[in-house]
Scaffold this motif. Structure first.
Motif, mmCIF file in Angstrom:
data_model
loop_
_atom_site.group_PDB
_atom_site.id
_atom_site.type_symbol
_atom_site.label_atom_id
_atom_site.label_comp_id
_atom_site.label_asym_id
_atom_site.label_seq_id
_atom_site.Cartn_x
_atom_site.Cartn_y
_atom_site.Cartn_z
ATOM 1 N N ARG A 1 0.857 -1.181 0.000
ATOM 2 C CA ARG A 1 0.000 0.000 0.000
ATOM 3 C C ARG A 1 0.896 1.235 0.000
ATOM 4 O O ARG A 1 1.848 1.322 0.757
ATOM 5 N N TYR A 2 0.579 2.181 -0.855
ATOM 6 C CA TYR A 2 1.345 3.412 -0.925
ATOM 7 C C TYR A 2 0.543 4.535 -0.286
ATOM 8 O O TYR A 2 -0.617 4.733 -0.614
ATOM 9 N N ARG A 3 1.158 5.252 0.635
ATOM 10 C CA ARG A 3 0.500 6.366 1.301
ATOM 11 C C ARG A 3 1.052 7.663 0.710
ATOM 12 O O ARG A 3 2.253 7.851 0.641
ATOM 13 N N PHE A 4 0.148 8.546 0.323
ATOM 14 C CA PHE A 4 0.522 9.810 -0.301
ATOM 15 C C PHE A 4 0.707 10.918 0.725
ATOM 16 O O PHE A 4 0.037 10.939 1.754
ATOM 17 N N ARG A 5 1.580 11.826 0.408
ATOM 18 C CA ARG A 5 1.673 13.112 1.095
ATOM 19 C C ARG A 5 0.959 14.108 0.188
ATOM 20 O O ARG A 5 0.734 13.844 -0.994
ATOM 21 N N VAL A 6 0.587 15.241 0.727
ATOM 22 C CA VAL A 6 -0.207 16.216 -0.026
ATOM 23 C C VAL A 6 0.455 16.596 -1.349
ATOM 24 O O VAL A 6 -0.201 16.620 -2.392
ATOM 25 N N GLU A 7 1.749 16.893 -1.334
ATOM 26 C CA GLU A 7 2.433 17.320 -2.560
ATOM 27 C C GLU A 7 2.385 16.241 -3.641
ATOM 28 O O GLU A 7 2.155 16.526 -4.814
ATOM 29 N N GLU A 8 2.584 14.983 -3.244
ATOM 30 C CA GLU A 8 2.531 13.867 -4.192
ATOM 31 C C GLU A 8 1.113 13.686 -4.727
ATOM 32 O O GLU A 8 0.916 13.466 -5.926
ATOM 33 N N PHE A 9 0.156 13.772 -3.836
ATOM 34 C CA PHE A 9 -1.256 13.652 -4.217
ATOM 35 C C PHE A 9 -1.633 14.721 -5.232
ATOM 36 O O PHE A 9 -2.261 14.429 -6.252
ATOM 37 N N GLU A 10 -1.232 15.961 -4.969
ATOM 38 C CA GLU A 10 -1.577 17.058 -5.876
ATOM 39 C C GLU A 10 -0.963 16.861 -7.255
ATOM 40 O O GLU A 10 -1.593 17.155 -8.270
ATOM 41 N N GLN B 1 -3.706 15.688 -10.163
ATOM 42 C CA GLN B 1 -4.080 16.999 -10.700
ATOM 43 C C GLN B 1 -5.050 16.811 -11.865
ATOM 44 O O GLN B 1 -4.818 16.018 -12.763
ATOM 45 N N GLY B 2 -6.178 17.498 -11.792
ATOM 46 C CA GLY B 2 -7.177 17.412 -12.846
ATOM 47 C C GLY B 2 -8.134 16.242 -12.711
ATOM 48 O O GLY B 2 -9.076 16.119 -13.492
ATOM 49 N N VAL B 3 -7.916 15.365 -11.737
ATOM 50 C CA VAL B 3 -8.826 14.241 -11.525
ATOM 51 C C VAL B 3 -9.946 14.737 -10.616
ATOM 52 O O VAL B 3 -9.693 15.144 -9.485
ATOM 53 N N PRO B 4 -11.183 14.727 -11.097
ATOM 54 C CA PRO B 4 -12.278 15.269 -10.286
ATOM 55 C C PRO B 4 -12.726 14.324 -9.174
ATOM 56 O O PRO B 4 -12.604 13.104 -9.294
ATOM 57 N N HIS B 5 -13.219 14.915 -8.128
ATOM 58 C CA HIS B 5 -13.889 14.201 -7.035
ATOM 59 C C HIS B 5 -13.008 13.180 -6.312
ATOM 60 O O HIS B 5 -13.439 12.072 -6.032
ATOM 61 N N VAL B 6 -11.762 13.562 -6.028
ATOM 62 C CA VAL B 6 -10.904 12.733 -5.188
ATOM 63 C C VAL B 6 -10.407 13.589 -4.035
ATOM 64 O O VAL B 6 -10.260 14.805 -4.164
#
Length: 174
Positions: free
Chosen positions: A4-13, A17-22
């Protein structure tokens, strides 16, 4: 074996980016429930009433990201933020900016209560209104301490609500 990979905010953004409703909650990415007509109408009605009642006292943002922690960036239905608008020109709102947060819940009611409310309390969001479309109630959560809200009130559609940090404002929520 899967990892399982856990994201940090910067990686998530960057990745979404551009993916709606996540939204990102505690490092995990969640696809938000589709917005149906009841949910859409309730958000737009609350948005209209908040803007009308608050005027220049606050900034209202609809379904916008809120940077809570390095691993959490939810998109609440409504944020009532400290003015002026220009303070958000180069950054996302953080818990210190939030006067009131509003979630509208129909199919997401349990998820909002179990996953999002504790996160908001942990971040110190002073007040959360959960518009419970299933039971036609406004659940008011106040006084965050220890990762939970210590005060919970239920309001019927006939009752008006006033945010703790804007006590001079009273509005119909239903």
């Amino acid at each position: 074996m899967a990892t399982r990979y856990r994201f940090r905010v910067e990686e998530f953004e960057r990745a979404f980016q551009g993916v709606p409703h996540v939204e990102l909650l505690r490092g995990e990415v969640y696809q938000m429930s589709p917005i149906g007509p009841k949910h859409f109408y309730a958000v737009m009605r609350m948005d209209h009433r908040l803007r009308e009642a608050l005027g220049p006292k606050a900034v209202v943002a609809v379904q916008s990201p809120l940077r809570l922690f390095e691993d959490s960036e939810p998109e609440p239905d409504l944020l009532v933020l400290r003015p002026p608008l220009e303070r958000y020109q180069d950054r996302l709102p953080t818990p210190e900016d939030v006067l009131l947060l509003v979630e509208v819940a129909d199919t997401s009611l349990e998820f909002d209560r179990e996953a999002k409310l504790p996160l908001y309390a942990e971040a110190g969001i002073p007040e959360v209104w959960l518009v419970n479309l299933k039971e036609n109630l406004l659940e008011v959560y106040r006084d965050p301490r220890g990762g939970r809200y210590r005060e919970i009130r239920l309001l019927s559609p006939e009752e008006e609500a006033s945010p703790t940090l804007l006590p001079e404002v009273s509005l119909r929520w239903a």
